[in-house]
Design a protein around this motif. Structure first.
Motif, PDB file in Angstrom:
ATOM      1  N   UNK A 128      -3.797  11.243  -3.160  1.00 15.75           N
ATOM      2  CA  UNK A 128      -3.163  10.723  -5.041  1.00 15.75           C
ATOM      3  C   UNK A 128      -4.547   9.906  -5.048  1.00 15.75           C
ATOM      4  N   UNK A 129      -5.564   9.868  -4.753  1.00 16.33           N
ATOM      5  CA  UNK A 129      -6.506   9.264  -5.288  1.00 16.33           C
ATOM      6  C   UNK A 129      -7.220  10.165  -6.254  1.00 16.33           C
ATOM      7  N   UNK A 130      -7.401  11.747  -5.935  1.00 19.71           N
ATOM      8  CA  UNK A 130      -7.943  12.678  -6.577  1.00 19.71           C
ATOM      9  C   UNK A 130      -6.765  12.995  -8.022  1.00 19.71           C
ATOM     10  N   UNK A 131      -5.290  12.056  -7.877  1.00 13.52           N
ATOM     11  CA  UNK A 131      -4.781  11.630  -9.387  1.00 13.52           C
ATOM     12  C   UNK A 131      -4.917  10.616  -9.795  1.00 13.52           C
ATOM     13  N   UNK A 173       3.275  10.713   6.737  1.00 15.04           N
ATOM     14  CA  UNK A 173       2.300  11.571   7.186  1.00 15.04           C
ATOM     15  C   UNK A 173       1.104  11.563   8.439  1.00 15.04           C
ATOM     16  N   UNK A 174       0.059  11.104   6.957  1.00 16.51           N
ATOM     17  CA  UNK A 174      -1.509  11.744   8.440  1.00 16.51           C
ATOM     18  C   UNK A 174      -2.054  11.641   6.286  1.00 16.51           C
ATOM     19  N   UNK A 175      -3.018  10.536   6.349  1.00 13.03           N
ATOM     20  CA  UNK A 175      -4.559  11.064   5.401  1.00 13.03           C
ATOM     21  C   UNK A 175      -5.279  11.702   5.735  1.00 13.03           C
ATOM     22  N   UNK A 176      -5.758  12.577   6.777  1.00 14.12           N
ATOM     23  CA  UNK A 176      -6.627  12.856   7.505  1.00 14.12           C
ATOM     24  C   UNK A 176      -6.079  14.451   6.837  1.00 14.12           C
ATOM     25  N   UNK A 177      -5.771  14.969   6.663  1.00 14.73           N
ATOM     26  CA  UNK A 177      -3.944  16.050   5.431  1.00 14.73           C
ATOM     27  C   UNK A 177      -4.409  15.285   4.420  1.00 14.73           C
ATOM     28  N   UNK A 178      -5.298  15.670   3.209  1.00 13.22           N
ATOM     29  CA  UNK A 178      -5.304  15.331   1.944  1.00 13.22           C
ATOM     30  C   UNK A 178      -4.261  16.270   0.923  1.00 13.22           C
ATOM     31  N   UNK A 179      -3.162  15.594   1.240  1.00 11.75           N
ATOM     32  CA  UNK A 179      -2.122  16.231   0.412  1.00 11.75           C
ATOM     33  C   UNK A 179      -1.376  14.785  -0.589  1.00 11.75           C
ATOM     34  N   UNK A 180      -1.767  15.132  -1.837  1.00  9.69           N
ATOM     35  CA  UNK A 180      -1.153  14.200  -2.290  1.00  9.69           C
ATOM     36  C   UNK A 180      -0.943  15.324  -3.720  1.00  9.69           C
ATOM     37  N   UNK A 181       0.058  14.643  -4.810  1.00 11.73           N
ATOM     38  CA  UNK A 181       1.019  15.213  -5.968  1.00 11.73           C
ATOM     39  C   UNK A 181       0.369  14.502  -7.070  1.00 11.73           C
ATOM     40  N   UNK A 182       0.596  14.807  -7.523  1.00  8.48           N
ATOM     41  CA  UNK A 182       1.375  14.389  -9.553  1.00  8.48           C
ATOM     42  C   UNK A 182       1.830  15.359 -10.283  1.00  8.48           C
TER      43      UNK A 182
END
Lengths: 394, 394
Positions: free
Chosen positions: A100-103, A238-247
């Motif tokens: 979500x940082x990318x968001x 789940x895990x931050x090492x998988x970089x999965x966020x969403x908008x």
């Protein structure tokens, strides 16, 4: 002599990241980070999901995919937002991001010209402040109390300030304070937003980590004018090492996020998206989140109890109902940066609160994280901090 | 009425991405994408690397990591740049990015204020142009010939243009033309750069895919003043679904890239970095790249041979010694966009060349990709395009 763009003058490394480098030694008891407890990661589940992905759709996992992300994962996130945040939406309103940082970065780039005003809670998440700075805005900090952003103050600012282009908030278990907005405050906030029609970035990394009390509706679920952009992430559940966020945003806004994403990195990792997707097929994430909450709740309890027993009464702190952090307010004559050095000598670390105030000037705060240390170390570490606090009382 | 930042006025979706959506149907013979051939992906190897990662360092793989990326992977990339690009460096000069597209976005943000000038080859990579547009620069296209950027033209522009802040080049098997700069041109280019001291972004996604001829030294390897930022990627030699690219730059520049990366997405996927790292431990990437090159060389040969046999002599095209693309120049009265529609009716697709010229106005070009289709379809597809070309001759 190479010249850099003006925006680079404003950027420095995050103090947290620099501190984390210092505090990563094994003999330090660190309450400085904001990381989930690694011993709770579902390693075996992720491994099985990886195997399934590579066996069944290996070529897909290693190829480029669409900018918006895998439809099947977006479907699952839509269902999760419905169940957890009361948000009614569909996959055409969802874009997968690299955390979500990318968001946060994208939001600033979409809404902010240099000199524009962004409003945010005082204090607010340091990583958001740093991301926004690259767009050279002015920050106005909106005062908060135990119920969240003080809406009367917000309205005063909106009534008297030009070029407010974005409002950034973390209504659930805020970073750094651990505070959660009351229901009344949420409704009042949305009334004001609907009047002024300013885009709101609702950052919700911790919402699912509620240990007690009643779930609050997300701002997005109360949004009748499509003004709220909701940011979710798998990092804490789940895990931050998988970089999965969403908008999750209006279609009009999502098109803009898609354009920025195309230029920024084309797409998020295909294999990470597929691993998350298959993990959600194969395992019960709710059950996993319950396990995390049980551990974090106990750690919070030990931390708060030890603080109550050992901290001098001059030091105030929040009692979060969930999330990862508590926030300490020192007497004004104390400087949390100076005390942090003394704590480091005692092999215990926290993050001084100054950088959570984008306009600075408030050094008598610090943030404590309880998710990442076992209970005995929490007790020991808090006791050591208490000694430093007592030694610095006037 | 929500207001967007000025930069958003300049951004539209990439024509390629929109076209790819149209051309992804299985009955279309598509030369439009720039994707590696999925049947060559080392799926079993990646699966074994995943298993090793999750068995041995599962908790590390799922946790946050440093912004610059895993030291062990950066060590391997340093060794690879030494072996393949003759670059002498160390891990303190390397930052892992989420694909090299992210390196393009970051470069623009570090070096470009609105209105600053960026120089680039005419034509140049559309994805770079789109990434740079978010920083609102002016583009000046430097003319090219078969040996690469024409250095006399470059010098003329530099001598007469203010605020040139960045030069973007792809010296090896350029996208979209497939051209490679000669050795002499590389030396002349660096002489000019050393005189004007302008940062150079050397994008090298295809350098390892040389089918014939002699390896050329990278600009970075000829760089005595630390002016060149080198962008590498695993996308074309391993897999793009793992988003692993890297930046190699001076320490002073790398600090800036690190600040931007912190705000942009904190870090690249930990698990993707570990999978790439372990894959490189367990398998011989050189051997894998040789396999890819064998297949792509044959596909290029079939494409060029069919073009020679079927295209009207009025249509010129490049003979790339490597990479993924050939570039066709039509008589000026032809419009590649109009012809693309006629080709789509015949179930064959390419990318019209107009958008590879940032300042527009050149519609008589198109790009053909040969990496992603089997030889019989290449023959069939090119023959169909030839029919369209012939039908449109004056």
């Amino acid at each position: 002599m190479v010249q850099y763009a003006n925006r680079m003058d404003l950027l420095k490394g995050s103090e947290i990241r620099e501190l984390l480098a210092l505090t990563s030694k094994p003999d330090i008891i660190s309450f400085a980070g904001g990381m989930p407890a690694p011993e709770l990661f579902p390693c075996e589940g992720v491994k099985q999901a990886c195997i399934k992905v590579m066996d069944e759709v290996g070529q897909v996992a290693l190829q480029y995919t669409s900018t918006e992300g895998l439809p099947s994962l977006r479907e699952k996130l839509v269902a999760r937002m419905k169940a957890k945040n009361n948000i009614d939406t569909d996959i055409d309103h969802v874009l997968i991001t690299s955390g979500s940082q990318q968001g946060l970065d994208f939001s600033a780039r979409i809404f902010l010209n240099p000199g524009d005003v962004v409003l945010l809670e005082s204090p607010s998440y340091l990583g958001a402040v740093n991301a926004f700075k690259a767009c050279e805005p002015k920050f106005i900090e909106v005062p908060t109390d135990d119920d969240g952003m003080i809406t009367e103050e917000l309205e005063k600012i909106l009534a008297t300030t030009e070029n407010v282009k974005m409002i950034y908030v973390i209504p659930d278990f805020q970073n750094p304070t651990g505070k959660t907005w009351s229901l009344e405050r949420r409704h009042k906030f949305m009334d004001i937003i609907n009047k002024y029609e300013i885009p709101v970035i609702e950052d919700n990394p911790y919402g699912e980590l509620r240990f007690e009390g009643e779930n609050m509706p997300s701002l997005k679920s109360l949004d009748t004018k499509e003004l709220v952009v909701f940011l979710g992430t798998c990092s804490k559940i789940l895990a931050p090492g998988l970089r999965i966020g969403w908008i999750c945003a209006s279609k009009e806004n999502l098109v803009k996020y898609n354009f920025i994403k195309q230029g920024a990195d084309l797409q998020s990792s295909t294999i990470d998206q597929l691993i998350a997707d298959r993990f959600l097929d194969m395992y019960d994430l709710d059950e996993h989140v319950e396990k995390i909450k049980d551990v974090y709740r106990k750690r919070r309890d030990v931390m708060l109890k030890t603080m109550e027993e050992t901290f001098p009464k001059e030091v105030k702190f929040t009692h979060p109902e969930g999330g990862l952090f508590t926030w300490c307010v020192l007497p004004e004559y104390m400087d949390a940066k100076v005390l942090a050095q003394q704590c480091l000598e005692k092999k215990v670390a926290y993050v001084p609160g100054g950088s959570f105030f984008p306009n600075g000037g408030k050094e008598n705060h610090f943030r404590l994280n309880y998710s990442c240390m076992p209970e005995d170390k929490i007790k020991e570490g808090i006791t050591r901090i208490a000694e430093v606090l007592k030694a610095n009382l006037k």
